[in-house]
Design a protein around this motif. Structure first.
Motif, PDB file in Angstrom:
ATOM      1  N   GLU A   2     103.042  11.585 -25.516  1.00 55.91           N
ATOM      2  CA  GLU A   2     101.151  11.317 -25.435  1.00 55.91           C
ATOM      3  C   GLU A   2     100.170  12.682 -25.994  1.00 55.91           C
ATOM      4  O   GLU A   2     101.266  13.835 -25.999  1.00 55.91           O
ATOM      5  CB  GLU A   2     100.827  11.832 -23.731  1.00 55.91           C
ATOM      6  N   HIS A   3      99.388  11.687 -27.240  1.00 52.64           N
ATOM      7  CA  HIS A   3      99.145  13.165 -27.771  1.00 52.64           C
ATOM      8  C   HIS A   3      99.977  13.817 -28.945  1.00 52.64           C
ATOM      9  O   HIS A   3      99.793  14.733 -28.612  1.00 52.64           O
ATOM     10  CB  HIS A   3      98.427  14.730 -26.722  1.00 52.64           C
ATOM     11  N   GLY A   4     101.240  13.085 -28.970  1.00 49.02           N
ATOM     12  CA  GLY A   4     101.700  13.637 -30.029  1.00 49.02           C
ATOM     13  C   GLY A   4     103.013  14.143 -29.357  1.00 49.02           C
ATOM     14  O   GLY A   4     103.735  14.939 -30.435  1.00 49.02           O
ATOM     15  N   ARG A   5     102.612  14.536 -28.123  1.00 51.75           N
ATOM     16  CA  ARG A   5     104.110  15.410 -27.901  1.00 51.75           C
ATOM     17  C   ARG A   5     104.522  14.694 -26.334  1.00 51.75           C
ATOM     18  O   ARG A   5     104.306  13.592 -25.658  1.00 51.75           O
ATOM     19  CB  ARG A   5     103.043  16.594 -26.821  1.00 51.75           C
TER      20      ARG A   5
END
Length: 404
Positions: A377-380
């Protein structure tokens, strides 16, 4: 904060300890030398509370450390605060047969409120007080007298800074509710059995060269003998002989003293000197290790298989994510071997009990059982609950729901 002159008399020490005994806590540090001795040589003790600090010279002529040792080991009303205090506690134990109690270690405490597993003192000071500690006097000869003003200033700084930091750490622990996480860790640090120098178990520190009871019996006898020799001469045990040499002698004992000259790690003088004679007598009297002393068989890799190994890797990834999310040191939650055991099906583990279960173990177990996965999610990376599909209802030939 009031900084006292170097304390060199029993009367001054007793007065100081009488005042400190009224404190809620004292911060403690020691300076010692052990490079050339078996027993660490205590050279300086620093102690402080929120109002005053002092350095105590244990090498001063005629000084009796009893008031200080009573404060540390007998007064249960005063919390003793150390940073990475294992060696300091060992010194107190060597002097008294007791350990400071109750005890608090700021290095251990930082594991519960940050991802630092072994934060050094300089980094602790910089992170909490915002300045860099001068390390110039750290490796000086603390046994040489007189001590310089720079040495004393450096040494006292260790406890005065800690006296400012400790209340802040404590406040954060209360705020996060994580103080209870540390109870067992602090009690383990204060456990006297950790510092007892038992000749009967000295061999357990050495990597066993064999699982033969005969070889291990010789190893046990040799290790105890080496400790006795080192204590008598007050030199590091490695100066008598290294672990590798000890293990080699246990596996391949010489037939005669003259053969000691051929042993790697021993000098030719051992062929006819007194210590060589004592060594041979120990070998001659050594008995096979008793069955109840035999070490457990080493685990040759957990029975994970390829899939199980992948699950263990996922557990380690989960540990990294959870540690980052709650800002805690991974080692405080669990260890790699524990996660491998969980992946292999073991359930009687510390990580599945108490606060560790609530914080990490519950999710770890759900991951193993297929109820938890990973998402991005959002790159994490984040943990994602996996909802199992509802079982489909059975239908009869006409398409109607079958009666249950």
């Amino acid at each position: 904060m009031k900084i006292h002159d170097l304390i060199t008399t029993t009367a001054a020490l007793a007065d100081l300890c009488q005042r400190l005994a009224k404190s809620d806590f004292v911060t403690v540090d020691t300076e010692f030398m052990r490079e050339n001795t078996y027993w660490p040589e205590l050279c300086l003790v620093q102690i402080a509370n929120s109002e005053e600090a002092a350095a105590i010279d244990p090498l001063a002529d005629g000084i009796d450390l009893t008031p200080l040792l009573d404060l540390l080991c007998e007064n249960e009303d005063v919390l003793k605060v150390f940073h990475a205090g294992g060696q300091d506690v060992e010194i107190v134990y060597n002097l008294t047969g007791k350990t400071p109690h109750p005890i608090f270690d700021t290095q251990i405490a930082m594991m519960a409120i940050s991802q630092s597993e072994q934060i050094g003192y300089a980094n602790l000071v910089e992170s909490w007080l915002g300045f860099t500690v001068d390390k110039g006097a750290r490796f000086t000869d603390w046994s040489r007298r007189p001590l310089t003003d720079r040495q004393i200033e450096y040494a006292i700084g260790d406890v005065t800074h800690l006296a400012q930091i400790f209340p802040r750490i404590l406040k954060k622990l209360f705020k996060t509710g994580r103080g209870v996480w540390l109870d067992a860790e602090m009690e383990r640090l204060a456990d006297p059995s950790n510092y007892a120098n038992d000749l009967e178990t000295a061999w357990e520190r050495i990597r066993p060269p064999s699982r033969s009871a005969v070889v291990l019996g010789r190893l046990k006898a040799l290790a105890a003998w080496r400790e006795t020799e080192a204590q008598h001469k007050n030199i590091p045990r490695g100066r008598i002989m290294r672990d590798e040499t000890l293990a080699d002698l246990a596996s391949h004992p010489p037939k005669t003293q003259a053969d000691l000259a051929k042993v790697r790690g021993l000098s030719a003088a051992w062929r006819d000197n007194d210590i060589g004679k004592r060594l041979m007598r120990v070998l001659e009297k050594a008995e096979p290790l008793h069955a109840d002393e035999m070490p457990d068989k080493p685990k040759r890799g957990a029975p994970l298989g390829k899939e199980g190994a992948l699950v263990a890797d996922l557990l380690k990834l989960l540990l990294k994510i959870r540690s980052r999310e709650i800002d805690v040191a991974p080692r405080l939650l669990t260890r790699a071997d524990e996660m491998e055991a969980l992946a292999a099906g073991t359930r009687d583990l510390p990580v599945l009990k108490g606060w560790r279960f609530e914080v990490f173990g519950k999710d770890a177990l759900e991951l193993v059982e297929g109820k938890l996965g990973f998402g991005v999610e959002h790159g994490r990376l984040k943990m994602t609950r996996i909802v199992p599909p509802e079982p489909e209802a059975e239908q009869d030939d006409e398409g109607a729901l079958a009666a249950e």
